[in-house]
Design an enzyme around this catalytic site. Structure first.
Site, mmCIF file in Angstrom:
data_model
loop_
_atom_site.group_PDB
_atom_site.id
_atom_site.type_symbol
_atom_site.label_atom_id
_atom_site.label_comp_id
_atom_site.label_asym_id
_atom_site.label_seq_id
_atom_site.Cartn_x
_atom_site.Cartn_y
_atom_site.Cartn_z
ATOM 1 N N ASP A 59 0.842 -1.193 0.000
ATOM 2 C CA ASP A 59 0.000 0.000 0.000
ATOM 3 C C ASP A 59 0.882 1.249 0.000
ATOM 4 O O ASP A 59 1.723 1.422 0.886
ATOM 5 C CB ASP A 59 -0.892 0.014 1.249
ATOM 6 C CG ASP A 59 -1.819 1.208 1.234
ATOM 7 O OD1 ASP A 59 -2.865 1.126 0.581
ATOM 8 O OD2 ASP A 59 -1.470 2.241 1.850
ATOM 9 N N TYR A 64 2.998 9.762 0.237
ATOM 10 C CA TYR A 64 3.998 9.107 1.089
ATOM 11 C C TYR A 64 5.409 9.310 0.520
ATOM 12 O O TYR A 64 6.394 8.998 1.189
ATOM 13 C CB TYR A 64 3.749 7.594 1.227
ATOM 14 C CG TYR A 64 2.368 7.184 1.690
ATOM 15 C CD1 TYR A 64 1.491 8.100 2.269
ATOM 16 C CD2 TYR A 64 1.927 5.876 1.553
ATOM 17 C CE1 TYR A 64 0.220 7.712 2.680
ATOM 18 C CE2 TYR A 64 0.664 5.480 1.967
ATOM 19 C CZ TYR A 64 -0.187 6.407 2.520
ATOM 20 O OH TYR A 64 -1.433 6.011 2.916
ATOM 21 N N LYS A 93 -2.882 5.845 -4.645
ATOM 22 C CA LYS A 93 -4.034 6.737 -4.420
ATOM 23 C C LYS A 93 -3.921 8.048 -5.182
ATOM 24 O O LYS A 93 -2.809 8.540 -5.427
ATOM 25 C CB LYS A 93 -4.157 7.027 -2.915
ATOM 26 C CG LYS A 93 -4.053 5.758 -2.092
ATOM 27 C CD LYS A 93 -4.195 5.931 -0.618
ATOM 28 C CE LYS A 93 -3.905 4.627 0.117
ATOM 29 N NZ LYS A 93 -2.536 4.430 0.540
ATOM 30 N N HIS A 126 -7.750 9.361 -2.344
ATOM 31 C CA HIS A 126 -7.097 9.344 -1.024
ATOM 32 C C HIS A 126 -7.923 10.032 0.067
ATOM 33 O O HIS A 126 -7.966 9.582 1.208
ATOM 34 C CB HIS A 126 -5.707 9.985 -1.118
ATOM 35 C CG HIS A 126 -4.779 9.550 -0.028
ATOM 36 N ND1 HIS A 126 -3.416 9.519 -0.173
ATOM 37 C CD2 HIS A 126 -5.010 9.116 1.231
ATOM 38 C CE1 HIS A 126 -2.863 9.093 0.952
ATOM 39 N NE2 HIS A 126 -3.815 8.850 1.829
#
Ligand code: A2P
Length: 336
Positions: A59, A64, A93, A126
Site C-alpha cells: 500500500d 507518502y 491513491k 485518497h
C-alpha cells in the site's frame, strides 16, 4: 463443503487463502505492507524483507513520497523472476491536490511511471477533500501564510467517473475510496457504474468505526484498516505521545497476548482479520515486519474477541484527523 453462501464459510476460506474477493472479481491479500511514514531511505531494505517474508500486497500513495523506491524493488524482483506482476497486489491513491476529474489521468500515469508498472490493482481517492490545483506535481500548494490552499469545489461524482475511465483503459483493475464518510460514499454509489471495491479507513481496536463498518457491509464494500496498530510513528511525529493512549501497551491486549504466546501487535492484527478487515501494518524494522505477517494457523477465541471489542473508544479513538492541515475543516467535504 457446500455452504458457499454462509458468512462463516466465506471467512474461513478467505483466511486460509489469505485473500478476500473484491467486488471486481480480483483477490486481495488480507495482509498488506503499509508504507505511510516509511521514508525512501529505509523502505528499500524493508520492502525486500517484506517480500521475502511473504507480503504480496503493498500500500502506497504519492503523498507518502516513496513510490519510486517501491518501483525499483518490484522491478528487481520481476526481472530476476522471483515474482511475476500478477503475484503482487499494488495499491496507490489519487492525492488531494488532484481531487478533480481532469487531473485523475495525469496522476495515475505519474504513479504508474514511478512504480514502473503497466497497471495498478487498486486505485483509491485518497481523501474526500481537495487541494487547489498546483503546477507540475507539487503535493501541497501553500498560500502566503504557508497554509495549504483548498479547492472548495471538489465533486466526488465527477472524480469517480474519471476513476472509472482508468479501469476501462486498463490502468487499474479496481477503484475505491479512502477517508470518506457514509453520506459521501452513498453519493458515489448512487452515481457509480463501476463498483466501489474498497474503503480504506483508520481502524484499530481503539477506533472500531462500527456505524461505517456496518454501512459498508450492507453495500458489500470491503474495508482496509490503516493504522491497525494505532500508528505510534505518526503520534510521535505529531508530538502527541502523552495525549494518545498506546494500544500496544493496553493491559487487556497484553494479557491476551500472553495467553496465546503472541505479541500485542499480532493480537491486534489478528483481531481485525477475524472481523474480516484487510490490514496494512507499517514497519521498517525487519523483526516487526516478519512478526506482523505471522497471523495464521492460530485463532483468538470468542471470549477474547469480545474483550477486544470492548476496547473501542468510539470517536475519541481517532488519531488521524488531518488537523495537521490548518484550516482544512472549512472544506465542504471534510469528512469527520
Ligand atoms: P517501526 O516501523 O519502527 O516498526 P501503524 O501501522 O498502525 O501505523 O503502526 C506503525 C507504527 O507501529 C510504526 O511506528 C512502527 O514502527 C510500529 N510497529 C509496527 N509493527 C510493530 C510491532 N509488531 N510492534 C510494535 N510496533 C510496531
Amino acid at each position: 463443503m457446500q455452504l458457499v453462501n454462509s458468512r462463516r464459510f466465506y471467512r474461513i476460506e478467505a483466511m486460509e487463502n489469505r485473500t478476500i474477493l473484491l467486488p471486481n472479481g480480483e483477490l486481495i491479500p488480507v495482509i498488506g505492507f503499509g508504507t505511510w511514514q516509511a521514508p525512501e531511505s529505509e523502505l528499500q531494505d524493508a520492502l525486500e524483507v517484506a517480500l521475502e517474508a511473504g507480503y504480496r500486497h503493498i500500500d502506497t500513495a504519492p503523498v507518502y513520497e516513496n513510490e519510486k523506491v517501491i518501483g525499483n524493488v518490484l522491478k528487481k524482483w520481476f526481472t530476476s523472476g522471483k515474482l511475476k506482476r500478477s503475484d503482487v497486489f499494488v495499491v496507490t491513491k489519487l492525492p488531494p491536490v488532484a481531487n478533480r476529474a481532469e487531473d485523475v489521468e495525469k496522476w495515475i500515469e505519474k504513479s504508474l511511471g514511478d512504480l514502473q508498472l503497466e497497471y495498478l490493482d487498486l486505485y483509491l481517492i485518497h481523501t474526500p477533500f481537495g487541494f487547489a490545483k498546483s503546477d507540475g506535481y507539487e503535493l501541497y500548494p501553500l498560500d502566503d501564510d504557508d497554509l495549504v490552499k483548498l479547492d472548495y469545489g471538489t465533486d466526488h461524482v465527477k472524480v469517480w467517473a474519471a476513476m472509472e475511465k482508468q479501469v476501462e483503459r486498463g490502468r487499474t483493475k479496481a477503484i475505491g475510496l479512502s477517508n470518506f464518510n457514509i453520506s459521501q460514499i452513498e453519493r458515489v454509489l448512487e452515481n457509480a457504474t463501476i463498483s466501489v471495491s474498497m474503503l480504506q479507513i483508520e481502524l484499530h481496536a481503539y477506533f472500531q468505526q462500527r456505524k461505517l463498518v456496518s454501512f459498508c457491509k450492507s453495500k458489500n464494500i470491503p474495508i482496509t484498516a490503516y493504522s491497525p496498530l494505532g500508528s505510534r510513528g505518526f503520534v510521535k511525529v505529531m508530538n502527541k505521545e502523552g495525549a494518545v493512549p498506546d494500544i500496544l501497551k493496553n493491559e487487556t491486549v497484553l494479557e491476551i497476548a500472553k495467553t496465546y504466546k503472541k505479541t500485542a501487535a499480532q493480537i491486534l492484527l489478528r483481531y481485525l482479520l477475524q472481523n474480516n478487515f484487510i490490514v496494512i501494518p507499517k514497519s521498517t524494522n525487519p523483526q516487526r515486519i516478519k512478526e506482523n505477517i505471522q497471523l495464521f494457523g492460530w485463532e483468538i477465541g470468542e471470549k477474547d474477541m469480545e474483550k477486544l471489542k470492548q476496547l473501542d473508544l468510539d470517536d475519541s479513538g481517532r488519531i488521524v484527523n488531518f488537523d495537521f492541515f490548518k484550516g482544512l475543516r472549512r472544506h465542504p467535504e471534510f469528512p469527520f
